[in-house]
Design an enzyme around this catalytic site. Structure first.
Site, short mmCIF file in Angstrom:
data_model
loop_
_atom_site.label_atom_id
_atom_site.label_comp_id
_atom_site.label_asym_id
_atom_site.label_seq_id
_atom_site.Cartn_x
_atom_site.Cartn_y
_atom_site.Cartn_z
N ASN A 1 42.91 4.41 -4.16
CA ASN A 1 43.46 5.41 -3.23
C ASN A 1 42.99 5.06 -1.82
O ASN A 1 42.19 4.12 -1.63
CB ASN A 1 43.06 6.83 -3.63
CG ASN A 1 41.56 7.01 -3.67
OD1 ASN A 1 40.88 6.79 -2.66
ND2 ASN A 1 41.01 7.39 -4.82
N VAL B 1 42.46 3.41 -13.81
CA VAL B 1 41.97 2.03 -13.75
C VAL B 1 40.90 1.88 -12.66
O VAL B 1 39.98 1.08 -12.79
CB VAL B 1 43.16 1.04 -13.60
CG1 VAL B 1 43.82 1.13 -12.24
CG2 VAL B 1 42.74 -0.38 -13.91
N ASP B 2 41.03 2.66 -11.61
CA ASP B 2 40.06 2.64 -10.50
C ASP B 2 38.66 3.01 -11.04
O ASP B 2 37.66 2.31 -10.79
CB ASP B 2 40.52 3.66 -9.45
CG ASP B 2 39.84 3.51 -8.10
OD1 ASP B 2 39.05 2.55 -7.93
OD2 ASP B 2 40.09 4.35 -7.22
N SER C 1 50.51 2.77 -9.41
CA SER C 1 51.19 4.04 -9.13
C SER C 1 51.81 4.73 -10.35
O SER C 1 52.35 5.83 -10.20
CB SER C 1 52.30 3.89 -8.06
OG SER C 1 51.73 3.79 -6.77
N1 AR6 Z 1 43.16 -1.55 -17.59
C1 AR6 Z 1 44.48 -1.69 -17.29
N2 AR6 Z 1 45.30 -0.68 -16.97
C2 AR6 Z 1 44.76 0.56 -16.96
C3 AR6 Z 1 43.39 0.82 -17.24
C4 AR6 Z 1 42.59 -0.31 -17.57
N3 AR6 Z 1 41.28 -0.18 -17.85
N4 AR6 Z 1 43.17 2.17 -17.13
C5 AR6 Z 1 44.36 2.72 -16.80
N5 AR6 Z 1 45.31 1.77 -16.70
P1 AR6 Z 1 46.25 5.01 -12.53
P2 AR6 Z 1 47.79 5.21 -10.02
C6 AR6 Z 1 46.74 1.91 -16.34
O1 AR6 Z 1 46.33 6.48 -12.75
O2 AR6 Z 1 48.93 5.88 -10.72
C7 AR6 Z 1 42.95 7.01 -9.39
O3 AR6 Z 1 42.21 8.19 -9.47
C8 AR6 Z 1 47.41 3.23 -16.56
O4 AR6 Z 1 47.83 3.35 -17.92
O5 AR6 Z 1 44.95 4.34 -12.78
O6 AR6 Z 1 48.08 4.11 -9.04
C9 AR6 Z 1 42.85 6.33 -8.03
O7 AR6 Z 1 41.59 6.54 -7.42
C10 AR6 Z 1 48.61 3.12 -15.63
O8 AR6 Z 1 49.67 2.38 -16.24
O9 AR6 Z 1 46.67 4.61 -11.00
C11 AR6 Z 1 43.95 6.99 -7.25
O10 AR6 Z 1 43.54 8.23 -6.71
C12 AR6 Z 1 48.09 2.26 -14.47
O11 AR6 Z 1 46.84 1.73 -14.94
C13 AR6 Z 1 45.02 7.23 -8.31
O12 AR6 Z 1 44.32 7.32 -9.55
C14 AR6 Z 1 47.87 3.00 -13.18
O13 AR6 Z 1 47.37 4.33 -13.43
C15 AR6 Z 1 45.97 6.08 -8.39
O14 AR6 Z 1 46.99 6.38 -9.28
#
Ligand code: AR6
Length: 166
Positions: free
Chosen positions: A22, A31-32, A115
Protein backbone atom coordinates in the site's frame (compact mmCIF):
# COMPACT_ATOMS: atom_id res chain seq x y z
CA UNK A 1 9.50 -17.09 -20.48
CA UNK A 2 6.36 -16.68 -18.38
CA UNK A 3 5.60 -19.44 -15.89
CA UNK A 4 2.56 -19.99 -13.72
CA UNK A 5 3.18 -21.49 -10.27
CA UNK A 6 0.98 -22.17 -7.29
CA UNK A 7 3.12 -21.22 -4.30
CA UNK A 8 3.66 -18.99 -1.31
CA UNK A 9 5.72 -16.23 -2.92
CA UNK A 10 7.90 -15.86 0.20
CA UNK A 11 9.44 -19.30 -0.45
CA UNK A 12 10.65 -18.63 -4.00
CA UNK A 13 14.42 -18.49 -4.62
CA UNK A 14 14.21 -15.89 -7.38
CA UNK A 15 16.14 -12.64 -7.84
CA UNK A 16 13.10 -10.51 -7.03
CA UNK A 17 9.64 -11.02 -5.63
CA UNK A 18 6.98 -8.36 -6.01
CA UNK A 19 4.89 -7.24 -3.05
CA UNK A 20 1.30 -6.01 -3.37
CA UNK A 21 1.93 -3.10 -1.02
CA UNK A 22 0.00 0.00 0.00
CA UNK A 23 1.09 3.63 -0.33
CA UNK A 24 2.66 3.70 3.16
CA UNK A 25 4.98 0.75 2.37
CA UNK A 26 4.76 -0.09 6.07
CA UNK A 27 3.13 -3.50 5.71
CA UNK A 28 -0.40 -4.83 5.99
CA UNK A 29 -2.30 -8.07 5.48
CA UNK A 30 -2.32 -10.58 2.61
CA UNK A 31 0.87 -11.09 0.68
CA UNK A 32 2.31 -7.88 2.15
CA UNK A 33 1.99 -9.28 5.70
CA UNK A 34 3.48 -12.62 4.64
CA UNK A 35 6.48 -10.92 2.99
CA UNK A 36 7.17 -8.69 6.01
CA UNK A 37 6.95 -11.67 8.40
CA UNK A 38 9.31 -13.76 6.30
CA UNK A 39 11.80 -10.95 5.59
CA UNK A 40 12.05 -9.90 9.25
CA UNK A 41 11.80 -6.49 10.95
CA UNK A 42 14.71 -5.08 8.94
CA UNK A 43 12.36 -4.80 5.97
CA UNK A 44 9.91 -2.49 7.73
CA UNK A 45 12.75 -0.35 9.06
CA UNK A 46 14.16 -0.02 5.54
CA UNK A 47 10.72 0.75 4.05
CA UNK A 48 10.09 3.44 6.66
CA UNK A 49 12.99 5.41 5.17
CA UNK A 50 11.44 5.39 1.69
CA UNK A 51 8.61 7.77 2.50
CA UNK A 52 5.82 5.81 0.85
CA UNK A 53 4.99 5.14 -2.80
CA UNK A 54 2.15 6.46 -4.99
CA UNK A 55 -0.37 4.07 -6.55
CA UNK A 56 0.91 2.65 -9.84
CA UNK A 57 4.56 3.00 -8.85
CA UNK A 58 7.12 0.63 -7.27
CA UNK A 59 10.11 0.74 -4.92
CA UNK A 60 12.92 -1.77 -4.43
CA UNK A 61 14.41 -3.05 -1.16
CA UNK A 62 16.67 -5.91 -0.16
CA UNK A 63 14.96 -9.24 0.62
CA UNK A 64 16.67 -9.52 4.04
CA UNK A 65 15.76 -13.00 5.41
CA UNK A 66 13.87 -14.04 2.27
CA UNK A 67 15.40 -16.39 -0.29
CA UNK A 68 14.78 -13.63 -2.85
CA UNK A 69 17.53 -11.03 -3.20
CA UNK A 70 15.12 -8.11 -3.64
CA UNK A 71 11.55 -7.19 -2.89
CA UNK A 72 9.85 -4.83 -5.30
CA UNK A 73 6.96 -3.11 -3.56
CA UNK A 74 4.29 -2.20 -6.10
CA UNK A 75 1.16 -0.33 -5.11
CA UNK A 76 -1.90 -1.48 -7.02
CA UNK A 77 -5.15 0.46 -7.32
CA UNK A 78 -8.18 -0.14 -5.14
CA UNK A 79 -11.03 -1.30 -7.40
CA UNK A 80 -13.81 1.31 -7.56
CA UNK A 81 -15.72 -0.12 -10.51
CA UNK A 82 -13.27 0.61 -13.31
CA UNK A 83 -13.85 4.32 -13.85
CA UNK A 84 -10.89 5.60 -11.86
CA UNK A 85 -8.01 4.63 -14.12
CA UNK A 86 -7.68 1.28 -12.36
CA UNK A 87 -6.55 -0.58 -15.50
CA UNK A 88 -3.91 2.03 -16.34
CA UNK A 89 -2.64 2.06 -12.75
CA UNK A 90 -2.48 -1.72 -12.53
CA UNK A 91 -0.57 -1.99 -15.82
CA UNK A 92 1.84 0.71 -14.65
CA UNK A 93 2.49 -1.26 -11.44
CA UNK A 94 3.61 -4.27 -13.45
CA UNK A 95 5.62 -2.13 -15.85
CA UNK A 96 7.38 -0.16 -13.10
CA UNK A 97 8.18 -3.33 -11.15
CA UNK A 98 9.68 -4.98 -14.24
CA UNK A 99 11.68 -1.86 -15.15
CA UNK A 100 13.13 -1.67 -11.61
CA UNK A 101 13.97 -5.36 -11.63
CA UNK A 102 15.69 -5.11 -15.02
CA UNK A 103 17.62 -2.02 -13.90
CA UNK A 104 18.98 -4.03 -10.95
CA UNK A 105 20.02 -6.93 -13.15
CA UNK A 106 17.31 -9.35 -11.99
CA UNK A 107 16.89 -12.32 -14.33
CA UNK A 108 14.05 -14.02 -12.44
CA UNK A 109 11.04 -12.30 -10.88
CA UNK A 110 7.79 -13.51 -9.31
CA UNK A 111 4.53 -11.56 -9.03
CA UNK A 112 1.47 -12.11 -6.90
CA UNK A 113 -1.85 -11.14 -8.41
CA UNK A 114 -1.67 -7.47 -7.43
CA UNK A 115 -4.91 -5.74 -6.28
CA UNK A 116 -7.04 -8.91 -6.48
CA UNK A 117 -7.28 -9.53 -2.71
CA UNK A 118 -8.10 -6.74 -0.28
CA UNK A 119 -8.23 -4.21 -3.13
CA UNK A 120 -11.04 -6.09 -4.92
CA UNK A 121 -9.86 -5.93 -8.55
CA UNK A 122 -11.75 -8.50 -10.70
CA UNK A 123 -9.39 -11.42 -11.06
CA UNK A 124 -9.88 -12.18 -14.77
CA UNK A 125 -9.36 -8.58 -15.84
CA UNK A 126 -6.32 -8.27 -13.56
CA UNK A 127 -4.80 -11.46 -15.00
CA UNK A 128 -5.23 -10.14 -18.55
CA UNK A 129 -3.43 -6.93 -17.65
CA UNK A 130 -0.64 -8.78 -15.79
CA UNK A 131 -0.05 -11.20 -18.66
CA UNK A 132 -0.09 -8.49 -21.33
CA UNK A 133 2.64 -6.49 -19.55
CA UNK A 134 4.65 -9.64 -18.74
CA UNK A 135 4.65 -10.51 -22.45
CA UNK A 136 6.25 -7.18 -23.32
CA UNK A 137 9.11 -7.84 -20.88
CA UNK A 138 9.61 -11.59 -21.10
CA UNK A 139 12.60 -11.29 -23.45
CA UNK A 140 14.48 -9.26 -20.83
CA UNK A 141 14.23 -11.98 -18.15
CA UNK A 142 15.00 -15.69 -17.87
CA UNK A 143 11.74 -16.21 -16.06
CA UNK A 144 8.73 -14.12 -15.08
CA UNK A 145 6.61 -16.10 -12.65
CA UNK A 146 2.93 -15.52 -12.01
CA UNK A 147 2.79 -16.83 -8.44
CA UNK A 148 -0.77 -17.88 -7.66
CA UNK A 149 -2.02 -18.54 -4.16
CA UNK A 150 -4.97 -20.75 -5.16
CA UNK A 151 -5.57 -23.46 -7.72
CA UNK A 152 -8.37 -21.36 -9.23
CA UNK A 153 -6.00 -18.41 -9.74
CA UNK A 154 -3.44 -20.75 -11.33
CA UNK A 155 -6.02 -22.03 -13.83
CA UNK A 156 -7.08 -18.47 -14.59
CA UNK A 157 -3.50 -17.45 -15.44
CA UNK A 158 -2.96 -20.59 -17.53
CA UNK A 159 -6.15 -19.85 -19.47
CA UNK A 160 -5.18 -16.19 -19.88
CA UNK A 161 -1.76 -17.13 -21.24
CA UNK A 162 -3.34 -19.48 -23.78
CA UNK A 163 -5.86 -16.98 -25.05
CA UNK A 164 -3.14 -14.59 -26.13
CA UNK A 165 -3.03 -10.82 -26.04
CA UNK A 166 -6.30 -8.93 -25.53
N1 AR6 B 1 1.99 -15.72 -1.81
C1 AR6 B 1 1.41 -15.43 -3.00
N2 AR6 B 1 0.23 -14.81 -3.13
C2 AR6 B 1 -0.41 -14.48 -2.00
C3 AR6 B 1 0.11 -14.73 -0.70
C4 AR6 B 1 1.37 -15.38 -0.65
N3 AR6 B 1 1.96 -15.67 0.52
N4 AR6 B 1 -0.78 -14.26 0.22
C5 AR6 B 1 -1.81 -13.73 -0.46
N5 AR6 B 1 -1.61 -13.87 -1.79
P1 AR6 B 1 -3.63 -8.93 -1.26
P2 AR6 B 1 -4.05 -6.40 -2.73
C6 AR6 B 1 -2.45 -13.43 -2.92
O1 AR6 B 1 -4.86 -8.72 -0.47
O2 AR6 B 1 -5.40 -6.84 -3.19
C7 AR6 B 1 -2.47 -5.49 2.14
O3 AR6 B 1 -2.97 -5.26 3.42
C8 AR6 B 1 -3.92 -13.25 -2.69
O4 AR6 B 1 -4.60 -14.50 -2.78
O5 AR6 B 1 -2.41 -9.40 -0.55
O6 AR6 B 1 -3.13 -5.75 -3.72
C9 AR6 B 1 -1.55 -4.37 1.65
O7 AR6 B 1 -0.83 -3.78 2.72
C10 AR6 B 1 -4.31 -12.33 -3.85
O8 AR6 B 1 -4.50 -13.09 -5.05
O9 AR6 B 1 -3.18 -7.56 -2.03
C11 AR6 B 1 -2.51 -3.40 1.03
O10 AR6 B 1 -3.10 -2.55 1.99
C12 AR6 B 1 -3.05 -11.48 -4.07
O11 AR6 B 1 -2.02 -12.13 -3.29
C13 AR6 B 1 -3.58 -4.31 0.44
O12 AR6 B 1 -3.55 -5.50 1.22
C14 AR6 B 1 -3.17 -10.05 -3.63
O13 AR6 B 1 -3.98 -9.94 -2.45
C15 AR6 B 1 -3.26 -4.67 -0.98
O14 AR6 B 1 -4.31 -5.40 -1.52
Amino acid sequence: MIRVLRADITTLPVDAIVNAANTTLLGGGGVDGAIHRAAGPELKAYCAELGGCPTGEARITPGFRLPAKWVIHAVGPVWHGGGREEATLLASCYRNALELAAAHGARTIAFPSISTGAYGYPKDEAARIAVSVMRVYEGRFDEIIACCFSEADKRLYEDTLEIGPP
